[in-house]
Design a protein around this motif. Structure first.
Motif, short mmCIF file in Angstrom:
data_model
loop_
_atom_site.label_atom_id
_atom_site.label_comp_id
_atom_site.label_asym_id
_atom_site.label_seq_id
_atom_site.Cartn_x
_atom_site.Cartn_y
_atom_site.Cartn_z
N UNK A 118 0.83 -1.21 0.00
CA UNK A 118 0.00 0.00 0.00
C UNK A 118 0.87 1.27 0.00
N UNK A 119 1.92 1.21 -0.81
CA UNK A 119 2.82 2.37 -0.97
C UNK A 119 3.31 2.34 -2.41
N UNK A 120 2.88 3.32 -3.20
CA UNK A 120 3.02 3.27 -4.65
C UNK A 120 4.03 4.29 -5.17
N UNK A 121 5.02 3.83 -5.94
CA UNK A 121 5.98 4.78 -6.52
C UNK A 121 5.39 5.45 -7.76
N UNK A 122 5.94 6.59 -8.10
CA UNK A 122 5.68 7.18 -9.41
C UNK A 122 6.63 6.46 -10.36
N UNK A 123 6.11 6.05 -11.51
CA UNK A 123 6.93 5.30 -12.47
C UNK A 123 6.86 6.00 -13.82
N UNK A 124 8.01 6.30 -14.37
CA UNK A 124 8.11 6.89 -15.70
C UNK A 124 8.71 5.82 -16.63
N UNK A 125 8.06 5.59 -17.76
CA UNK A 125 8.52 4.58 -18.72
C UNK A 125 8.95 5.29 -19.99
N UNK A 126 10.20 5.13 -20.36
CA UNK A 126 10.74 5.69 -21.61
C UNK A 126 11.41 4.55 -22.34
N UNK A 127 10.70 3.93 -23.25
CA UNK A 127 11.13 2.76 -24.01
C UNK A 127 11.55 1.68 -23.02
N UNK A 128 12.83 1.44 -22.82
CA UNK A 128 13.26 0.38 -21.90
C UNK A 128 13.91 0.94 -20.64
N UNK A 129 13.80 2.25 -20.43
CA UNK A 129 14.34 2.88 -19.23
C UNK A 129 13.19 3.23 -18.29
N UNK A 130 13.30 2.74 -17.06
CA UNK A 130 12.29 3.01 -16.04
C UNK A 130 12.88 3.95 -15.00
N UNK A 131 12.08 4.90 -14.55
CA UNK A 131 12.47 5.79 -13.46
C UNK A 131 11.44 5.65 -12.35
#
Length: 118
Positions: free
Chosen positions: A54-67
């Motif tokens: 019950x703790x969710x990160x912000x996830x950025x997807x740029x092709x095969x790079x995740x932040x």
């Protein structure tokens, strides 16, 4: 309610979280996977883990790079929850099939050659 980490505690926490860094009030980690499909598999696994905690990160997807960005939005800062989440990432990264052996900013897969224009 989780408490915001002091600067001292935050420094100690970062010292135990390789590959994580402090960026604009959040813990941030990048991972480059060999393919887009594998990156999405990692996102799906992180989503399962985040739901169970019950703790969710912000996830950025740029092709095969995740932040991944971790912070406690209700507290507008980094709390012990992020520290624990970073450690969950470290433990799971050792398991096959989840970011294992992937360095930040460097993937194991081959890049496609640039397209030639006629």
């Amino acid at each position: 309610m989780p408490q915001i980490l002091s600067e001292t505690d935050l420094g100690k926490a970062l010292g135990t979280l390789p590959r994580w860094r402090l960026v604009e009030g959040a813990l941030v980690r990048e991972a480059e996977l060999p393919s887009f499909a594998e990156a999405i598999q990692v996102v799906n696994r992180v989503a399962e883990i985040a739901e169970s905690a019950d703790h969710h990160p912000d996830i950025d997807i740029r092709w095969r790079t995740l932040t991944f960005r971790l912070m406690t939005h209700s507290e507008d800062g980094i709390t012990e929850l992020e520290h624990h989440a970073g450690h969950r990432d470290r433990r799971r990264a050792r398991r096959p099939g989840l970011i294992s052996g992937v360095s930040p900013g460097r993937g194991r897969g081959r890049r496609r050659p640039p397209r030639r224009r006629p």
